[in-house]
Motif scaffolding. Structure first.
Motif, PDB file in Angstrom:
ATOM      1  N   UNK A  97      69.280  36.586  47.383  1.00  0.00           N
ATOM      2  CA  UNK A  97      70.226  37.573  46.854  1.00  0.00           C
ATOM      3  C   UNK A  97      69.857  38.056  45.457  1.00  0.00           C
ATOM      4  N   UNK A  98      68.964  37.340  44.763  1.00  0.00           N
ATOM      5  CA  UNK A  98      68.555  37.747  43.418  1.00  0.00           C
ATOM      6  C   UNK A  98      67.330  38.659  43.416  1.00  0.00           C
ATOM      7  N   UNK A  99      66.790  38.945  44.586  1.00  0.00           N
ATOM      8  CA  UNK A  99      65.610  39.817  44.652  1.00  0.00           C
ATOM      9  C   UNK A  99      66.004  41.239  44.268  1.00  0.00           C
ATOM     10  N   UNK A 169      65.331  41.622  38.367  1.00  0.00           N
ATOM     11  CA  UNK A 169      64.593  41.584  37.107  1.00  0.00           C
ATOM     12  C   UNK A 169      64.479  42.961  36.466  1.00  0.00           C
ATOM     13  N   UNK A 170      64.361  43.993  37.294  1.00  0.00           N
ATOM     14  CA  UNK A 170      64.229  45.348  36.758  1.00  0.00           C
ATOM     15  C   UNK A 170      65.473  45.731  35.960  1.00  0.00           C
ATOM     16  N   UNK A 171      66.648  45.457  36.528  1.00  0.00           N
ATOM     17  CA  UNK A 171      67.895  45.768  35.831  1.00  0.00           C
ATOM     18  C   UNK A 171      68.080  44.902  34.597  1.00  0.00           C
ATOM     19  N   UNK A 172      67.636  43.644  34.657  1.00  0.00           N
ATOM     20  CA  UNK A 172      67.711  42.776  33.478  1.00  0.00           C
ATOM     21  C   UNK A 172      66.915  43.369  32.324  1.00  0.00           C
ATOM     22  N   UNK A 173      65.746  43.932  32.629  1.00  0.00           N
ATOM     23  CA  UNK A 173      64.924  44.523  31.569  1.00  0.00           C
ATOM     24  C   UNK A 173      65.546  45.813  31.058  1.00  0.00           C
ATOM     25  N   UNK A 174      66.136  46.615  31.946  1.00  0.00           N
ATOM     26  CA  UNK A 174      66.827  47.828  31.500  1.00  0.00           C
ATOM     27  C   UNK A 174      67.978  47.462  30.568  1.00  0.00           C
ATOM     28  N   UNK A 175      68.701  46.400  30.908  1.00  0.00           N
ATOM     29  CA  UNK A 175      69.775  45.951  30.014  1.00  0.00           C
ATOM     30  C   UNK A 175      69.217  45.574  28.644  1.00  0.00           C
ATOM     31  N   UNK A 176      68.090  44.873  28.614  1.00  0.00           N
ATOM     32  CA  UNK A 176      67.488  44.491  27.328  1.00  0.00           C
ATOM     33  C   UNK A 176      67.064  45.720  26.530  1.00  0.00           C
ATOM     34  N   UNK A 177      66.550  46.729  27.195  1.00  0.00           N
ATOM     35  CA  UNK A 177      66.159  47.963  26.509  1.00  0.00           C
ATOM     36  C   UNK A 177      67.360  48.589  25.816  1.00  0.00           C
ATOM     37  N   UNK A 178      68.477  48.651  26.547  1.00  0.00           N
ATOM     38  CA  UNK A 178      69.671  49.312  26.011  1.00  0.00           C
ATOM     39  C   UNK A 178      70.355  48.459  24.947  1.00  0.00           C
ATOM     40  N   UNK A 179      70.411  47.142  25.176  1.00  0.00           N
ATOM     41  CA  UNK A 179      71.181  46.281  24.282  1.00  0.00           C
ATOM     42  C   UNK A 179      70.360  45.671  23.155  1.00  0.00           C
TER      43      UNK A 179
END
Length: 313
Positions: A97-99, A169-179
């Motif tokens: 489910x984390x893929x 992981x892709x969304x996690x990195x997008x969150x890091x970019x924004x935050x």
């Protein structure tokens, strides 16, 4: 002439209440593929293999002689699979489910209750089982929707609101970019666009981008994140590298062309989750671009041009 199984699958989708856009040959073949139901088999032989989009298309060709062009892959994913998943008929990545949804390893599987129902098609038990299934179906679909909602990645925007992106992981990195990246290197910048692997558009301020002279007709061409740094008069075009490459020379030229009408200056950034991932792509990164690494968020490790950002030096 179409095989009777294709017509039967279309009737099943009709009985299940799917909209007209999903009651077609493409969706029928997709259902048959997910059931692994060969032309010479009866419905009680239906199974529940794990299948990705490309294997599904290959299955059409091998077993039913139906060949779709490669660019149909997106239509199958967005106009058939998405609706099957939303309805609870099909599960996405039940093995992990984390893929990330945009992972090349993403797979789909017919839901257990739906499989049990399909095995009864063309028998006397179908007319009894179908109403029972439909009674439970909405509850089941709602439960799956809640489970998906719980796994979404929350992202805080500068104005205090939040958006939610598909897990991975892709969304996690997008969150890091924004935050993490934006407050440090483009303080008080406005988020214009954040792509989502699930529906491609997690957030899009069309009006703000149009006010800067840019209109686009395809989300697929967009960078993963667009930030407007008004104090500097810049648009930051950020690519998030987890499963695809950085801003290389080809991608750089694509972005130049896509944003050629921008009244703001363009800054090209490739974001990596770790320095290890950066090392794999370092030779591909284009000149005139920047690099940021999420596990070392306080500085830009490299500038690929002679003049560094004023905010960095």
């Amino acid at each position: 002439m179409r095989h009777p199984h294709v017509d039967a699958a279309m009737q099943i989708l009709t009985d299940l209440g799917f909209p007209r856009r999903q009651r077609n040959e493409r969706s029928s073949l997709t259902l048959l593929a997910l059931l692994n139901l060969h032309p010479n088999q009866t419905w009680d032989a239906a199974a529940a293999p794990l299948m990705g989009i490309t294997p599904i298309m290959n299955w059409f060709r091998e077993h039913y002689g139906k060949t779709y062009k490669p660019n149909t892959r997106e239509s199958i994913r967005r106009q058939t699979i998405h609706q099957f998943v939303d309805a609870g008929l099909v599960l996405r990545n039940p093995d992990d489910s984390n893929r990330a949804i945009n992972s090349r390893d993403t797979v789909y599987q017919i839901a257990p209750g739906a499989l049990a129902l399909m095995r009864l098609y063309a028998t006397a038990e179908w007319d009894i089982a179908l109403p029972r299934y439909l009674e439970q179906w909405k509850t089941l679909a709602d439960r799956y929707a809640r489970e998906r909602e719980m796994t979404l990645v929350p992202v805080r925007i500068a104005d205090g609101t939040s958006i939610h992106l598909s897990p991975g992981k892709h969304s996690d990195l997008i969150r890091a970019i924004i935050e993490e990246f934006a407050p440090r290197f483009a303080p008080d910048s406005a988020l214009i666009y954040a792509g989502d692997t699930g529906d491609k558009t997690g957030y899009f301020d069309h009006e703000r981008l149009a006010a800067l002279g840019v209109t686009v007709d395809s989300h697929g061409k967009m960078p993963d994140v667009i930030l407007h740094y008004a104090d500097r008069g810049w648009l930051l075009l950020v690519e998030s590298v987890t499963s695809h490459g950085p801003v290389d020379a080809k991608r750089h030229e694509e972005l130049v062309q896509l944003f050629t009408t921008s009244t703001a200056g363009l800054v090209y950034v490739t974001a990596f989750p770790t320095r290890t991932v950066l090392a794999r792509y370092i030779a591909e990164i284009a000149w005139e671009t920047e690099v940021w690494v999420a596990d070392a968020p306080t500085h830009l490790p490299f500038q690929w041009h002679a003049v560094s950002w004023a905010i960095c030096g």
